[in-house]
Motif scaffolding. Structure first.
Motif, PDB file in Angstrom:
ATOM      1  N   VAL A  55       0.830  -1.096  -0.006  1.00 30.37           N
ATOM      2  CA  VAL A  55       0.141  -0.057   0.166  1.00 30.37           C
ATOM      3  C   VAL A  55       0.760   1.144   0.116  1.00 30.37           C
ATOM      4  O   VAL A  55       0.679   2.185  -0.642  1.00 30.37           O
ATOM      5  N   LEU A  69      -6.845   8.389  -6.442  1.00 28.37           N
ATOM      6  CA  LEU A  69      -7.563   7.245  -7.087  1.00 28.37           C
ATOM      7  C   LEU A  69      -8.622   7.078  -7.934  1.00 28.37           C
ATOM      8  O   LEU A  69      -8.928   6.492  -8.794  1.00 28.37           O
TER       9      LEU A  69
ATOM     10  N   ARG B  75      -5.790  -4.058   4.151  1.00 23.66           N
ATOM     11  CA  ARG B  75      -4.977  -2.870   3.963  1.00 23.66           C
ATOM     12  C   ARG B  75      -5.253  -2.049   2.757  1.00 23.66           C
ATOM     13  O   ARG B  75      -5.536  -0.718   2.712  1.00 23.66           O
ATOM     14  N   ALA B  76      -5.547  -2.652   1.616  1.00 23.10           N
ATOM     15  CA  ALA B  76      -5.781  -1.918   0.205  1.00 23.10           C
ATOM     16  C   ALA B  76      -7.238  -1.537   0.257  1.00 23.10           C
ATOM     17  O   ALA B  76      -7.689  -0.448  -0.266  1.00 23.10           O
ATOM     18  N   LEU B  77      -8.311  -2.282   0.803  1.00 27.29           N
ATOM     19  CA  LEU B  77      -9.633  -1.788   1.120  1.00 27.29           C
ATOM     20  C   LEU B  77      -9.670  -0.667   1.803  1.00 27.29           C
ATOM     21  O   LEU B  77     -10.307   0.358   1.554  1.00 27.29           O
ATOM     22  N   PHE B  79      -7.308   1.590   2.272  1.00 25.28           N
ATOM     23  CA  PHE B  79      -6.838   2.640   1.553  1.00 25.28           C
ATOM     24  C   PHE B  79      -8.049   3.177   0.656  1.00 25.28           C
ATOM     25  O   PHE B  79      -7.751   4.361   0.666  1.00 25.28           O
ATOM     26  N   ALA B  80      -8.266   2.413  -0.185  1.00 21.89           N
ATOM     27  CA  ALA B  80      -9.563   2.815  -1.124  1.00 21.89           C
ATOM     28  C   ALA B  80     -10.570   3.310  -0.862  1.00 21.89           C
ATOM     29  O   ALA B  80     -11.111   4.083  -1.388  1.00 21.89           O
ATOM     30  N   LEU B  81     -10.944   2.694   0.363  1.00 25.67           N
ATOM     31  CA  LEU B  81     -12.488   3.120   0.942  1.00 25.67           C
ATOM     32  C   LEU B  81     -12.346   4.143   2.014  1.00 25.67           C
ATOM     33  O   LEU B  81     -13.332   4.559   2.648  1.00 25.67           O
TER      34      LEU B  81
END
Ligand SMILES: [Zn+2]
Lengths: 318, 199
Positions: A55, A69, B75-77, B79-81
């Motif tokens: 990340v 994003l 972690r990616a969720l 970050f994106a959400l």
């Protein structure tokens, strides 16, 4: 804009590339220092590190590109080949980001990624050409007739060229990664000091195991003091043999396919002797030779995007 | 609070959508298809991912690769959400599903992960501190049923839900939702290469 992730081996990388191939950010967090103490890439160590970095490299790429994003229209990710546990981390993160934004995911073959490192920027290469892909994991000769597709003309039957460099460096007591260490030492050595064999195989395949064995026997036969003194000669001669094998085969492949252009990609393309030995060849830019995500984004421009939700169950392949 | 919870540390990847303690949906599959389940849970619940207020993820111990898929996803969720994350021990989740029982997760190499005085440990199944009447749950308990039974413990039937770290328990146990990078995997073992290096 394409957001790409690459975690197939020991580099954790993220990049942002526009639809017409301009690199807006190319972040590579190398683990080379981490693996140096083991003398090679340790899959479990690599995977633990990928999880820490995956990340942060995306965040850094967005920051460098001054993007968010919301600007990302596709997420690209290396699906294989590589270390399976390492690939799965990039894939899980890429799927999650793509899903959260409901954008398509583009699974990319790592080798196509290396070839696509030639399609970025101002002087992007146009097929047809013969491509030599030489790295720590692969040694391939490819017939490239169109972007996004390639036919294998030859491959290594044992070690990859980069592996041969690493193993040679270890025999010579040099550091990891071996390619850079041998390249540096070879500059002060005589490449004709030792006659190391270049495997003569029919066709366009490679073999480096005989060469590695020849180096081992030579090193063993030398008294310690002489080995110390002739280390640079050994490095130069060993490097010359690897480069000669690569160059001979690449030329033969160009002849066979009647290609006017030979291109070289992959980590070994950074080798200074190889770069000098192929005048007229198109060489991948230095910062795109070793594994990176910009090349994955580049390949994604010529690969089929998988729409939401079809990619949610996608698996990696070793 | 609308919580998405999942655990991929064992062979059965579990996921659940929990709203203020009420389980809206629960699924199980494998780590690589986790997001299919997450997507299905939200669609069936008629909810959007932007409505998620927290992500609860199993931190193991368990399969290293499975564990990392879960944490990379969380972690990616996050970050994106822009949703906070809480880590929940897979052993604690198992124990919550079978009160009073000893959670036992298969650690391969003839060892199991379990709780000793509340802390995660890796040890051979024969070294578990069991008394007559102890109940053991988890895929390690199923695998080493003979050893554990011989020590006086009982193990529910193989197909019992008690052996699966159901994600509803992660949602219920989750505390301190915060930055995702602070939620770390519990490996309990150093990489083999480090052990060789030290030897
Ligand atoms: Zn590569």
């Amino acid at each position: 804009m394409i957001l790409a992730l690459e975690t197939s081996c020991d580099e954790t990388a993220a990049a942002l590339v526009t639809d017409d191939g301009a690199v807006r950010a190319n972040v590579v967090s190398s683990q080379a220092d981490l693996h140096a103490r083991y003398g090679g890439v340790v899959p479990e160590v690599a995977s633990r590190r990928h999880l820490e970095l995956v990340v942060p490299v995306v965040r850094e790429a967005l920051r460098e590109a001054n993007a968010e994003l919301g600007d990302v229209s596709r997420v690209a990710v290396t699906r294989g080949p590589g270390l399976i546990g390492a690939l799965l981390i990039g894939l899980a993160a890429a799927k999650a980001v793509a899903w959260a934004r409901r954008v398509p995911l583009v699974p990319v073959d790592h080798l196509q990624g290396h070839v696509a490192s030639l399609y970025l920027g101002e002087d992007a290469l146009e097929p047809p050409f013969v491509c030599l892909l030489a790295s720590g994991g692969h040694t391939l000769l490819l017939d490239v007739r169109e972007r996004g597709a390639a036919t294998v003309l030859g491959t290594t039957l044992d070690d990859a060229a980069g592996e041969a460099f690493d193993k040679g460096a270890r025999l010579l007591g040099l550091g990891y990664p071996g390619g850079a260490a041998i390249d540096a030492l070879a500059r002060s050595g005589d490449p004709d000091a030792f006659a190391f064999p270049v495997a003569r195989l029919p066709g366009l395949d490679f073999s480096f195991s005989g060469l590695k064995t020849a180096l081992l026997y030579t090193v063993r036969a030398l008294p310690q003091e002489e080995l110390e003194r002739r280390r640079a000669d050994l490095a130069a001669s060993y490097q010359r043999a690897i480069v000669r094998a690569l160059v001979e085969r690449a030329r033969a492949a160009a002849e066979r396919t009647r290609a006017d252009t030979v291109a070289v990609v992959g980590g070994v393309a950074a080798n200074s002797e190889l770069r000098g030995a192929l005048p007229g060849a198109v060489l991948a830019p230095l910062d795109l030779c070793t594994d990176n995500a910009a090349m994955i984004a580049s390949a994604a421009r010529y690969a089929e995007p998988v729409p939401y939700p079809d990619y949610l169950g996608l698996d990696a392949y070793a | 609070m609308l919580i998405l919870a999942f655990d991929t540390a064992t062979d059965v990847a579990t996921s659940a959508l929990v709203w203020d303690g009420e389980v809206l949906g629960e699924l199980r599959s494998r780590a690589v298809t986790l997001l299919e389940d997450v997507d299905a849970l939200l669609r069936r619940g008629g909810l959007r991912d932007s409505q998620l207020e927290g992500i609860a993820v199993g931190t193991g111990p368990g399969s290293f690769t499975g564990l990392r898929i879960g944490l990379a996803t969380a972690r990616a969720l996050s970050f994106a959400l822009d949703a906070p994350v809480a880590g929940v021990s897979t052993l604690d989740a198992l124990a919550a599903g079978a009160p009073g029982a000893t959670p036992v997760i298969d650690a391969r190499r003839r060892e199991v992960f379990t709780l000793v005085d509340g802390d995660p440990r890796v040890l051979p199944p024969a070294e578990l501190d069991l008394v007559a009447g102890s109940v053991c749950v988890g895929d390690g308990a199923v695998r080493y049923r003979d050893v554990l039974s011989a020590a006086g413990a009982s193990v529910p039937p193989d197909e019992s839900d008690a052996h699966v770290p159901l994600a509803r328990f992660h949602a219920l146990l989750a505390r301190d939702f915060g930055p995702a990078e602070q939620v770390e995997p519990v490996y309990l073992r150093v990489p083999d290469a480090d052990r060789t290096l030290e030897a």
